[in-house]
Scaffold this active site. Structure first.
Site, mmCIF file in Angstrom:
data_model
loop_
_atom_site.group_PDB
_atom_site.id
_atom_site.type_symbol
_atom_site.label_atom_id
_atom_site.label_comp_id
_atom_site.label_asym_id
_atom_site.label_seq_id
_atom_site.Cartn_x
_atom_site.Cartn_y
_atom_site.Cartn_z
ATOM 1 C CG HIS A 3 -1.928 1.097 1.209
ATOM 2 N ND1 HIS A 3 -3.172 0.937 0.621
ATOM 3 C CD2 HIS A 3 -1.902 2.375 1.684
ATOM 4 C CE1 HIS A 3 -3.865 2.053 0.735
ATOM 5 N NE2 HIS A 3 -3.113 2.954 1.373
ATOM 6 C CB CYS A 60 -3.012 7.748 -0.264
ATOM 7 S SG CYS A 60 -4.192 8.880 -1.047
ATOM 8 C CB CYS A 111 -7.727 8.066 -4.679
ATOM 9 S SG CYS A 111 -7.364 8.384 -2.935
ATOM 10 C CB CYS A 152 -5.655 5.389 -1.310
ATOM 11 S SG CYS A 152 -4.969 5.717 -2.939
ATOM 12 C CG ASP A 200 3.077 3.679 -10.595
ATOM 13 O OD1 ASP A 200 3.832 4.165 -9.733
ATOM 14 O OD2 ASP A 200 2.214 2.810 -10.336
ATOM 15 N NE ARG A 242 2.627 3.307 -7.176
ATOM 16 C CZ ARG A 242 1.437 2.722 -7.077
ATOM 17 N NH1 ARG A 242 0.913 2.507 -5.892
ATOM 18 N NH2 ARG A 242 0.788 2.368 -8.173
ATOM 19 C CB THR A 281 -2.308 -6.027 -6.056
ATOM 20 O OG1 THR A 281 -2.025 -4.860 -6.835
ATOM 21 C CG2 THR A 281 -1.971 -7.256 -6.889
ATOM 22 C CE LYS A 312 0.669 -1.766 -5.679
ATOM 23 N NZ LYS A 312 -0.343 -1.557 -4.609
#
Length: 363
Positions: free
Chosen positions: A220, A223, A234, A236, A295, A297, A318, A323
């Site tokens: 996670h 956020c 969102c 999240c 993205d 990340r 997910t 991921k």
């Protein structure tokens, strides 16, 4: 000397310098450059850069160059020559898309072509890692090491610095302690700290997961707006609470809370993206106008934490195929994808549709 800063220390110092508007010197195989983050550059520092006697260039990503209609001759980036009469307001306007629609004609721009772009690529990687807008002002200096010594600026060797930033920083466990939660009395919080002085990351362990069996896991990303404020833009917050509740009901699981706000661009840039969404752009288009990818990340962080905790198999909660792919590339076996479809609102319906259509989320 053992007390002198190593490369990791220098990179952390460089990020802090850039956030404060202080220049950083980059040293390459053939000369070097002084760089400033465009977002934090001041009029005085722009004048100082011009006083070096060379025409500075503004390095922007190909994504930002596309919005500006500047030629990205260098593939992933463009080097825009800064006009002699350009002031600090011009620089900020080119770097920041907030007023693009109000003043769309910022050019025409003259892009440099040919030559080595190693230092420009490093400069963009650095400002991204500092969670700043991906735009950097550079001016060549013939003897970068001596220049840094004379000015007291941080000096980075280009090749090793780029490699270190791409590799990511090793993580080390700091502390873990029992943390009773609403979803389970048997909660435990683990804190992991990177060597490079970046944000800490957390693992919430529910129960006593069997290390020899696949563990119910959620990666996670932090956020602030969704997790803490209950944002409706969102999903999240609902995903965070649903994942913890499911782990609590199962009696075991690990939720990794990774400090990669806004898909890795930081809260300030995320708010910039929200502002662009208010102008009519979707979430991916907003990121691109800022100069970022869809993205940014680094899911290797989650894999590293799981490995350090003794897990090598996961049941991954997910909707994001990226991921799953990264877990497997990092040596963790994903035995099952556990869907997590919660939190759709009138306000975020288009956002979720864009994630499915453009980022491949399985919604």
């Amino acid at each position: 000397m053992s007390l002198s800063p190593d490369l990791t220390d220098l990179l952390a110092r460089a990020r802090a310098d850039l956030r404060m508007g202080v220049p950083v010197v980059l040293s390459g195989d053939a000369g070097g450059a002084v760089m400033l983050a465009a977002e934090t550059a001041s009029a005085a520092r722009l004048s100082g850069l011009r006083a070096l006697g060379r025409t500075p260039v503004l390095a922007v990503t190909a994504r930002r160059a596309e919005t500006l209609r500047a030629r990205a001759y260098d593939g992933t980036l463009a080097r825009i020559e800064v006009p002699q009469d350009a002031d600090i307001a011009w620089l900020h306007a080119v770097a920041d898309p907030k007023d693009d629609l109000r003043t769309p004609m910022k050019g025409p721009f003259k892009s440099a072509r040919g030559g080595n772009t190693t230092l420009h690529a490093l400069a963009l990687t650095l400002v991204k890692s500092a969670r700043l807008l991906p735009a950097a002002l550079l001016s060549d200096v013939p003897d970068p090491v001596d220049f840094a010594r004379q000015t007291g600026l941080t000096c980075l060797p280009a090749g090793p610095s780029q490699s270190a930033l791409e590799a990511g920083s090793p993580l080390h466990p700091v502390v873990h302690a029992r943390l009773p939660l609403l979803v389970s009395d048997a909660g435990r919080l683990h804190v992991f700290r990177p060597e490079d002085g970046g944000e800490e990351h957390y693992a919430v362990e529910i129960g006593q997961p069997d290390r020899s069996a696949p563990v119910l896991t959620r990666l996670h990303s932090a956020c602030f707006t969704g997790d803490l404020l209950g944002s409706l833009k969102c999903d999240c917050g609902p995903q965070l609470r649903a994942a913890l509740a499911q782990m609590g009901a199962a009696g075991a699981g690990v939720l990794l809370y990774l400090n990669q706000e806004g898909r890795g661009i930081g809260l300030a840039n995320k708010m910039r993206a929200y502002s662009l969404q208010d102008q009519g752009f979707d979430t991916v288009e907003a990121n691109h106008r800022l100069g970022f990818e869809d993205d940014e990340r680094d899911f290797r962080i989650g894999a590293a934490i799981l490995s350090q905790m003794g897990f090598d198999q996961v049941r991954l909660m997910t909707n994001n195929p990226a991921k799953i792919e990264m877990m497997q590339r990092c040596g963790l076996k994903v035995t099952e994808r556990v869907p997590l479809k919660v939190g759709e609102t009138v306000q975020n319906r288009a956002y979720l549709a864009t994630k499915a259509a453009k980022s491949g989320h399985m919604l």
